[in-house]
Design a protein around this motif. Sequence first.
Motif, mmCIF file in Angstrom:
data_model
loop_
_atom_site.group_PDB
_atom_site.id
_atom_site.type_symbol
_atom_site.label_atom_id
_atom_site.label_comp_id
_atom_site.label_asym_id
_atom_site.label_seq_id
_atom_site.Cartn_x
_atom_site.Cartn_y
_atom_site.Cartn_z
ATOM 1 N N CYS A 167 8.535 31.713 -21.178
ATOM 2 C CA CYS A 167 7.791 30.559 -22.041
ATOM 3 C C CYS A 167 8.441 30.661 -23.303
ATOM 4 O O CYS A 167 8.501 29.695 -23.970
ATOM 5 N N LEU A 168 8.514 31.784 -24.008
ATOM 6 C CA LEU A 168 9.231 31.877 -25.407
ATOM 7 C C LEU A 168 10.450 31.457 -25.140
ATOM 8 O O LEU A 168 10.749 30.695 -26.238
ATOM 9 N N TYR A 169 11.410 31.451 -24.211
ATOM 10 C CA TYR A 169 12.715 31.013 -24.188
ATOM 11 C C TYR A 169 12.577 29.641 -24.202
ATOM 12 O O TYR A 169 13.462 28.977 -24.836
ATOM 13 N N CYS A 170 11.524 28.756 -23.600
ATOM 14 C CA CYS A 170 11.494 27.380 -23.341
ATOM 15 C C CYS A 170 11.023 26.735 -24.468
ATOM 16 O O CYS A 170 11.372 25.710 -24.871
ATOM 17 N N ILE A 171 10.186 27.764 -25.323
ATOM 18 C CA ILE A 171 9.595 26.951 -26.760
ATOM 19 C C ILE A 171 10.682 26.986 -27.508
ATOM 20 O O ILE A 171 10.924 26.078 -28.210
ATOM 21 N N LEU A 172 11.887 27.957 -27.711
ATOM 22 C CA LEU A 172 12.728 27.885 -28.416
ATOM 23 C C LEU A 172 13.701 26.621 -28.361
ATOM 24 O O LEU A 172 14.208 26.195 -29.132
ATOM 25 N N THR A 173 14.114 26.752 -26.875
ATOM 26 C CA THR A 173 15.132 25.386 -26.420
ATOM 27 C C THR A 173 14.103 24.230 -26.827
ATOM 28 O O THR A 173 14.984 23.357 -27.244
ATOM 29 N N PHE A 174 12.817 24.031 -26.935
ATOM 30 C CA PHE A 174 12.021 22.871 -27.026
ATOM 31 C C PHE A 174 12.588 22.515 -28.554
ATOM 32 O O PHE A 174 12.613 21.543 -29.081
ATOM 33 N N PHE A 175 12.270 23.731 -29.640
ATOM 34 C CA PHE A 175 12.585 23.396 -30.935
ATOM 35 C C PHE A 175 14.062 22.986 -31.155
ATOM 36 O O PHE A 175 14.183 22.203 -32.070
#
Length: 74
Positions: free
Chosen positions: A24-32
Amino acid sequence: MENLSLFGAANWMGILSTICIVLCLYCILTFFQHLKNNDERLIKQAKLAAVFCLAVALLVPAFYNLYIYSEMMR
């Protein structure tokens, strides 16, 4: 002896939950990152993946605890 196998699965639930939180943290960072690049398709995919990973990380242990509670109250 049957109850010991139920508690062994709790360790795997903790590992699964931790892995999903990291994803989830990885996906949030790629979202940004995609938000900065202004790529709408990848923004939507990263957001959905982050929500899915967070839901799995929070709901799987909750359902497992409900299952354990119902087994113990029988």
